[in-house]
Design an enzyme around this catalytic site. Structure first.
Site, PDB file in Angstrom:
ATOM      1  N   TYR A 286       0.862  -1.195   0.000  1.00  0.00           N
ATOM      2  CA  TYR A 286       0.000   0.000   0.000  1.00  0.00           C
ATOM      3  C   TYR A 286       0.896   1.241   0.000  1.00  0.00           C
ATOM      4  CZ  TYR A 286      -2.840  -3.776   1.988  1.00  0.00           C
ATOM      5  OH  TYR A 286      -3.441  -4.987   2.229  1.00  0.00           O
ATOM      6  N   CYS A 386      -4.141   3.932  10.527  1.00  0.00           N
ATOM      7  CA  CYS A 386      -4.919   5.108  10.927  1.00  0.00           C
ATOM      8  C   CYS A 386      -6.195   4.710  11.649  1.00  0.00           C
ATOM      9  CB  CYS A 386      -5.250   5.973   9.705  1.00  0.00           C
ATOM     10  SG  CYS A 386      -6.294   5.144   8.483  1.00  0.00           S
TER      11      CYS A 386
END
Length: 427
Positions: A286, A386
């Site tokens: 990612y 996150c």
């Protein structure tokens, strides 16, 4: 953090705060602005309150979730790293465009367009005329964009009837300059000439719009961006800089919303990875536009970056050339779930794996792939997240390999919200 803020676990070892002092760059304080629509918006839980108190609350809440799953036994845990800026830190705003008559904010009904955020867990638009968390250049652009749209022939998107022209507006501002990139997400490209004229009008009002795009998304979906972007004016990319590296970012590429704090996160990854003179293999899953990949490459790792967004992959390749990275990383466009069986032969045995997924975390298949890889190659894993809930879920699964969380850092990437950026090291 003071002793009173430690969670009730004798297995957690706190490191010195020296790293935090060295890496939290001093930035000129910003006068705290008041949010006038907090109760209507509901996005920023702690806005208008004390910053340090909000940081302590969400940090302790995150630690409790990790300790409940016994993930921090013997783990070195740092005090949370506060954001260098607590306000005016958001350099990227993705705003919904809907009919003003359907907005929950009364002042929006003065025109035809409501531009803002959805209320949490709903599709009711909170019209935003000013957000204290947005960079000032974004606030000013929204202010002048509304009357221009009201005077235009464009119509706002209606979800109920799947009609209208303009669905979303994405505004990205460089954190080092006043340059702005604006992207109009429309049902089709029929209003292209009128949007180009609008950009010229906004430039004449003093907005430094260095790039403008039209993105086409005619699908009946909650996804913001479509697959086709067309340049309206200016350059193709927005210029940015982090960790002594320069970047150019496309209209749909991911880039951290708080670059001041993102630099602290990336430097922390760089420090944990350390130099590698034997050119060991590193995976950057990612990888976005390649920030971490380039730092690992410069540290000596032979790096492969995987990214789902094809535009971000192209940006990453150009950024490597732009920064003259001699130990060139290789980037592959595709979903991590779909290419795990097709890694190049040279990249099969990583010594270091970095994952930085979206808030939905790692899928079941990716976790299984990582577990087999870590068992086979004795690799370290750096997980940047996150979302504390998916982080806890994934770490709880990955610990079945016998690995444990040896280090945990928390960075306030999103001040005054209930979210943080967490960095966990498995070894």
């Amino acid at each position: 953090m003071a002793e009173r803020n430690r969670p009730n676990s004798k297995t957690i070892v706190y490191r010195s705060e020296r790293w935090k002092k060295d890496h939290s760059r001093s930035v000129k304080p910003i006068e705290q602005k008041t949010c006038r629509i907090k109760d209507v918006c509901g996005t920023c839980q702690f806005i208008n309150g004390d910053y340090q108190n909000s940081l302590d609350i969400k940090y302790r809440a995150g630690l409790e979730k990790l300790t409940d799953k016994t993930l921090l036994q013997g783990t070195q845990v740092t005090s949370p790293i506060p954001s260098p800026r607590s306000q005016a830190y958001r350099t990227h705003a993705k705003l919904a465009v809907r009919p003003a008559t359907k907005s929950v904010t009364p002042h929006a009904k003065d025109g035809r367009f409501a531009i803002g955020l959805f209320q949490p867990k709903s599709h009711k638009v909170v019209d935003i005329s000013f957000c204290p968390l947005h960079r000032n250049s974004i606030n000013r652009l929204i202010r002048d964009l509304k009357p221009a749209l009201n005077d235009s022939s464009l119509t706002p998107y209606d979800e109920e009837t799947h009609t209208g022209d303009l669905r979303y507006i994405a505004i990205r501002a460089s954190h080092l300059t006043e340059e702005v990139m604006v992207t109009f997400i429309c049902m089709n490209d029929s209003k292209r000439l009128e949007l180009k004229s609008m950009i010229l009008q906004l430039r004449n009002l003093g907005h430094t719009i260095s790039a403008a795009h039209l993105n086409v998304n005619g699908e009946q979906t909650n996804t913001i961006f479509g697959g086709v972007s067309k340049r309206l004016a200016g350059s193709d990319r927005l210029r940015e800089e982090l960790c002594d590296l320069s970047f150019e970012i496309g209209p749909t590429s991911f880039f951290q919303v708080n670059p001041w704090q993102a630099e602290n996160v990336y430097r922390r990854v760089e420090q944990i990875a350390g130099p590698d003179r034997s050119h060991s293999v590193a995976w950057d899953l990612y990888c976005g536009t390649g920030q971490i990949s380039m730092l690992l490459a410069n540290a000596g790792y032979r790096t492969i970056g995987i990214e789902e967004n094809p535009q971000a992959t192209r940006d990453a390749q150009k950024n490597v050339v732009r920064n003259r990275v001699e130990n060139t990383p290789q980037f592959v466009a595709g979903r991590v779930e779909e290419i795990t069986e097709n890694f190049p032969s040279w990249a099969q045995e990583p010594r270091l794996i970095v994952v930085n997924p979206s808030r939905k975390g790692l899928s079941d298949s990716v976790r299984e792939f990582l577990k087999s890889t870590m068992a086979r190659s004795q690799s370290r894993l750096i997980y940047v997240s996150c979302d504390i809930n998916t982080l806890v879920r994934d770490l709880d699964d990955l610990k079945s390999t016998g690995k444990r969380v040896v280090q945990l850092d928390a960075f306030d990437m999103f001040p005054f919200t209930d979210k943080m950026e967490w960095l966990a090291v498995l070894n």
